[in-house]
Design a protein around this motif. Structure first.
Motif, PDB file in Angstrom:
ATOM      1  N   GLU A 141     -33.029  28.390 -17.470  1.00 52.27           N
ATOM      2  CA  GLU A 141     -31.788  28.094 -17.536  1.00 52.27           C
ATOM      3  C   GLU A 141     -30.908  29.200 -17.162  1.00 52.27           C
ATOM      4  O   GLU A 141     -29.923  28.678 -16.402  1.00 52.27           O
ATOM      5  CB  GLU A 141     -31.425  27.717 -19.006  1.00 52.27           C
ATOM      6  CG  GLU A 141     -31.963  26.533 -19.672  1.00 52.27           C
ATOM      7  CD  GLU A 141     -31.757  25.358 -18.891  1.00 52.27           C
ATOM      8  OE1 GLU A 141     -30.502  25.160 -18.518  1.00 52.27           O
ATOM      9  OE2 GLU A 141     -32.736  24.494 -18.687  1.00 52.27           O
ATOM     10  N   ARG A 142     -31.197  30.285 -17.434  1.00 51.26           N
ATOM     11  CA  ARG A 142     -30.401  31.584 -16.745  1.00 51.26           C
ATOM     12  C   ARG A 142     -30.302  31.620 -15.397  1.00 51.26           C
ATOM     13  O   ARG A 142     -29.208  31.684 -14.540  1.00 51.26           O
ATOM     14  CB  ARG A 142     -30.810  32.764 -17.251  1.00 51.26           C
ATOM     15  CG  ARG A 142     -30.200  34.020 -16.914  1.00 51.26           C
ATOM     16  CD  ARG A 142     -30.715  35.444 -17.524  1.00 51.26           C
ATOM     17  NE  ARG A 142     -30.769  35.217 -19.073  1.00 51.26           N
ATOM     18  CZ  ARG A 142     -31.103  36.279 -19.848  1.00 51.26           C
ATOM     19  NH1 ARG A 142     -31.147  37.548 -19.050  1.00 51.26           N
ATOM     20  NH2 ARG A 142     -31.287  36.239 -21.083  1.00 51.26           N
ATOM     21  N   GLN A 195     -37.124  38.295 -21.148  1.00 52.65           N
ATOM     22  CA  GLN A 195     -35.851  37.627 -21.387  1.00 52.65           C
ATOM     23  C   GLN A 195     -36.272  36.088 -21.501  1.00 52.65           C
ATOM     24  O   GLN A 195     -37.018  35.688 -21.199  1.00 52.65           O
ATOM     25  CB  GLN A 195     -35.207  38.021 -20.179  1.00 52.65           C
ATOM     26  CG  GLN A 195     -34.385  39.097 -19.995  1.00 52.65           C
ATOM     27  CD  GLN A 195     -33.703  39.691 -21.176  1.00 52.65           C
ATOM     28  OE1 GLN A 195     -32.886  39.169 -21.530  1.00 52.65           O
ATOM     29  NE2 GLN A 195     -34.289  40.825 -21.764  1.00 52.65           N
ATOM     30  N   THR A 247     -27.837  29.410 -13.413  1.00 54.15           N
ATOM     31  CA  THR A 247     -26.449  29.874 -13.359  1.00 54.15           C
ATOM     32  C   THR A 247     -26.276  31.244 -12.449  1.00 54.15           C
ATOM     33  O   THR A 247     -25.132  31.415 -12.010  1.00 54.15           O
ATOM     34  CB  THR A 247     -25.831  30.338 -14.804  1.00 54.15           C
ATOM     35  OG1 THR A 247     -26.685  31.237 -15.356  1.00 54.15           O
ATOM     36  CG2 THR A 247     -25.928  29.354 -15.788  1.00 54.15           C
ATOM     37  N   GLU A 248     -27.308  31.749 -12.206  1.00 50.23           N
ATOM     38  CA  GLU A 248     -27.210  32.938 -11.420  1.00 50.23           C
ATOM     39  C   GLU A 248     -27.463  32.484  -9.750  1.00 50.23           C
ATOM     40  O   GLU A 248     -26.888  33.153  -9.080  1.00 50.23           O
ATOM     41  CB  GLU A 248     -28.383  33.995 -11.603  1.00 50.23           C
ATOM     42  CG  GLU A 248     -28.248  34.568 -12.806  1.00 50.23           C
ATOM     43  CD  GLU A 248     -29.404  35.753 -13.184  1.00 50.23           C
ATOM     44  OE1 GLU A 248     -30.268  35.641 -12.281  1.00 50.23           O
ATOM     45  OE2 GLU A 248     -29.376  36.220 -14.133  1.00 50.23           O
ATOM     46  N   ASP A 285     -33.189  44.959 -19.955  1.00 51.51           N
ATOM     47  CA  ASP A 285     -32.374  43.633 -19.812  1.00 51.51           C
ATOM     48  C   ASP A 285     -33.272  42.772 -18.708  1.00 51.51           C
ATOM     49  O   ASP A 285     -33.043  41.341 -18.598  1.00 51.51           O
ATOM     50  CB  ASP A 285     -31.139  43.633 -19.224  1.00 51.51           C
ATOM     51  CG  ASP A 285     -30.744  44.432 -18.078  1.00 51.51           C
ATOM     52  OD1 ASP A 285     -31.504  45.315 -17.827  1.00 51.51           O
ATOM     53  OD2 ASP A 285     -29.731  43.974 -17.653  1.00 51.51           O
ATOM     54  N   ASP A 317     -35.318  32.101 -22.121  1.00 55.92           N
ATOM     55  CA  ASP A 317     -34.713  31.077 -21.440  1.00 55.92           C
ATOM     56  C   ASP A 317     -34.325  31.457 -19.913  1.00 55.92           C
ATOM     57  O   ASP A 317     -33.326  31.056 -19.442  1.00 55.92           O
ATOM     58  CB  ASP A 317     -33.366  30.631 -22.030  1.00 55.92           C
ATOM     59  CG  ASP A 317     -33.518  30.227 -23.552  1.00 55.92           C
ATOM     60  OD1 ASP A 317     -34.682  29.392 -23.802  1.00 55.92           O
ATOM     61  OD2 ASP A 317     -33.058  30.607 -24.432  1.00 55.92           O
ATOM     62  N   LEU A 318     -35.262  31.999 -19.140  1.00 56.40           N
ATOM     63  CA  LEU A 318     -35.040  32.359 -17.796  1.00 56.40           C
ATOM     64  C   LEU A 318     -34.795  31.179 -16.789  1.00 56.40           C
ATOM     65  O   LEU A 318     -34.017  31.217 -16.059  1.00 56.40           O
ATOM     66  CB  LEU A 318     -36.347  33.237 -17.375  1.00 56.40           C
ATOM     67  CG  LEU A 318     -36.401  34.605 -17.678  1.00 56.40           C
ATOM     68  CD1 LEU A 318     -37.701  35.497 -17.117  1.00 56.40           C
ATOM     69  CD2 LEU A 318     -35.035  35.538 -17.202  1.00 56.40           C
ATOM     70  N   TYR A 352     -37.599  39.908 -12.624  1.00 55.51           N
ATOM     71  CA  TYR A 352     -37.847  39.819 -14.259  1.00 55.51           C
ATOM     72  C   TYR A 352     -39.486  40.089 -14.494  1.00 55.51           C
ATOM     73  O   TYR A 352     -40.321  39.671 -13.632  1.00 55.51           O
ATOM     74  CB  TYR A 352     -37.802  38.448 -14.712  1.00 55.51           C
ATOM     75  CG  TYR A 352     -35.802  38.205 -14.667  1.00 55.51           C
ATOM     76  CD1 TYR A 352     -35.161  38.779 -15.886  1.00 55.51           C
ATOM     77  CD2 TYR A 352     -35.380  37.521 -14.039  1.00 55.51           C
ATOM     78  CE1 TYR A 352     -34.071  38.654 -15.847  1.00 55.51           C
ATOM     79  CE2 TYR A 352     -34.006  37.194 -13.965  1.00 55.51           C
ATOM     80  CZ  TYR A 352     -33.262  37.857 -14.956  1.00 55.51           C
ATOM     81  OH  TYR A 352     -31.805  37.725 -14.876  1.00 55.51           O
TER      82      TYR A 352
END
Length: 507
Positions: free
Chosen positions: A501-502, A496, A505-506, A492, A498-499, A174
């Motif tokens: 939190e994202r 970005q 999930t990844e 994308d 809320d990385l 990112y």
């Protein structure tokens, strides 16, 4: 069901790929790797940028690194009495993960840390002196400053913990298009707030005493950044982290990281000063007909003026007055140097016997300090001084009075012979290095842009958050990722929300 032919399948894959990229006729050339990339500046920022660019764009894209001086930039050494000493960026924090990775990847070594005793001098006397007894130091700190030292450690750790998120973001590729966006992703509005107030304001709001700020915090700011407690809160926290234990440096000199990264990147080093960058329109080569925008870099070499064209340019040198000599031609809107000034610091190395009586010692034989920090006082002409060892064959300092030592002195102005004679009973030799070392911090500090033009990026803007080797490496990786994603239109992966939190999930 009718099965598509092999040719039809290929066509469908191609069409799907083009739709996913959102390619129009005007951006079709972005499907191909760039023909050439330029990096201007071969300090830690430029050489780590070349390293990260190679990782992202692959082994076949030519990368040129321009340097008008020597590789290393502000990581440099000076020679005194036949030995080399660190004159620029000197210490690296244990949590500097990029620098730790570079050292491991390049096979460099780190010597064992050296002990020493520190004192804080106010111009008349020492307001605090370390002892070789740890328990006694702890008691003295409690007596002078209460729980402020412990609270400072926790306050700095909280800021560093948030900053450490950048390594997770960058590990997942990112990138951020501005320094403000990068810092906001790490610490939210709180990070941006401490950038807009002084370290004094930040710490007073957090309940630290004025005495502690005036003595301990001021002394650390003066030795690390040559400035007082009016610098911004974030760089102040970085500076306080730089006073931590466990700091290290590279055997042979920190500049070896730069030469090693340059070699690892397989970039071509071009010795010469870049004079101008101009946007040009040229016919496409391998990608078919039409025109493409390129950046023509003009530089002064031993053979005279030379020109080369690039698809992507990364600038890793300060674009500020007194530092920048690059002219930007035919850009709309115009690109010009930035008004943010850099702060001058003078580094003087002296090989001699220190004059302990100058610092108020009635019995010089009791003097055992290896580092002298100072607080604000108009009559003081130094910011700090401390014993240093060569970058090779580092030795532990036992007693600075037993034999002549090399002392490294920071001051706002060059020292006169009379001032050196005040500091030393006798000395054999000395050498001086004058740096435009780091930004002059005056919050609220305004960040220069990272994106100067569609495919031209600026690394040094992050220094207005904090100037350090690791910050340059963080900025270099961000710029390399940004250049890569914007070239291939991976939007994308940029800015970005809320990385944190994202990524939960990844993973």
């Amino acid at each position: 069901m009718r099965v598509p032919s092999l040719g039809s399948a290929r066509l469908l894959v191609l069409l799907a790929w083009m739709c996913r990229r959102g390619l129009s006729s005007g951006t079709q050339e972005l499907r191909y790797p760039p023909n050439r990339i330029a990096v201007i500046g071969a300090g830690i920022g430029g050489t780590s940028a070349a390293y990260f660019l190679r990782q992202k764009f692959g082994k076949d894209v030519p990368i040129d690194v321009y340097e008008r001086g020597v590789v290393g930039g502000r990581l440099a050494t000076v020679n005194l009495e036949g030995e080399d000493y660190e004159a620029g960026g000197s210490v690296i924090h244990p949590l500097n993960l990029h620098m730790k990775h570079f050292v491991k990847e390049l096979g460099l070594s780190v010597p064992k840390s050296q002990g020493g005793l520190m004192g804080i001098y106010n111009g008349d006397e020492f307001v605090f002196e370390e002892s070789s007894w740890y328990i006694w130091n702890f008691i003295k700190l409690l007596w002078h400053y209460g729980l402020n030292p412990l609270r400072m450690y926790m306050w700095v750790e909280e800021i560093l913990d948030k900053f450490m998120s950048i390594y997770r973001y960058q590990a997942h590729d990112y990138a951020f298009s501005s320094t403000e966006d990068l810092l906001h992703a790490l610490g939210g509005a709180e990070f941006l707030q401490i950038l807009n107030e002084t370290i004094e304001e930040s710490m007073l709001k957090s309940g630290f005493s004025q005495k502690f700020i005036n003595e301990i915090v001021t002394a650390v700011m003066r030795v690390n950044y040559g400035q007082g407690i009016t610098i911004n809160g974030f760089v102040g926290a970085v500076s306080l982290a730089g006073a931590d234990s466990g700091l290290w440096s590279v055997e042979g000199g920190n500049k070896l990281v730069c030469t090693g990264l340059l070699y690892a990147s397989k970039a071509q080093l071009i010795s010469g000063a870049v004079i101008s960058i101009e946007e040009k329109t040229r016919e496409k080569g391998r990608s078919g007909g039409g025109a493409v925008k390129l950046y023509e870099v003009t530089y002064n070499s031993t053979s005279g003026l030379q020109r080369d064209a690039y698809d992507i340019v990364l600038i890793a040198a300060p674009l500020v007055r007194k530092n920048a000599n690059i002219t930007f031609l035919n850009f709309s809107p115009p690109i010009s140097e930035f008004s943010n000034p850099y702060h001058q610091t003078v580094v003087t190395f002296v090989h001699g016997h220190i004059n302990a009586s100058f610092f108020g010692y009635k019995d010089p034989s009791h003097f055992q300090l290896t580092d002298i920090f100072t607080i604000e006082n108009p009559k003081l002409f130094i910011n700090s001084m401390g014993t240093v060892s060569p970058v090779k064959n580092r030795k532990t300092v036992l007693n600075p009075l037993l034999s002549p030592r090399v002392w490294k002195i920071f001051s706002p102005q060059p020292l006169t012979k009379e001032q050196i004679k005040l500091l030393f009973l006798s000395y054999d030799s000395n050498t001086v290095k004058i740096w435009q070392a780091y930004p002059h911090y005056s919050p609220p500090d305004k960040f220069p842009p990272i994106i100067l033009h569609s495919r031209m990026y600026y690394l040094n803007g992050i220094e207005w958050a904090a100037s350090a080797m690791e910050m340059s490496a963080v900025s270099a990786k961000n710029a390399a990722l940004l250049a890569y994603h914007r070239w291939y239109e991976n939007m994308d992966m940029i800015d970005q929300e809320d990385l944190h939190e994202r990524l939960k999930t990844e993973l």
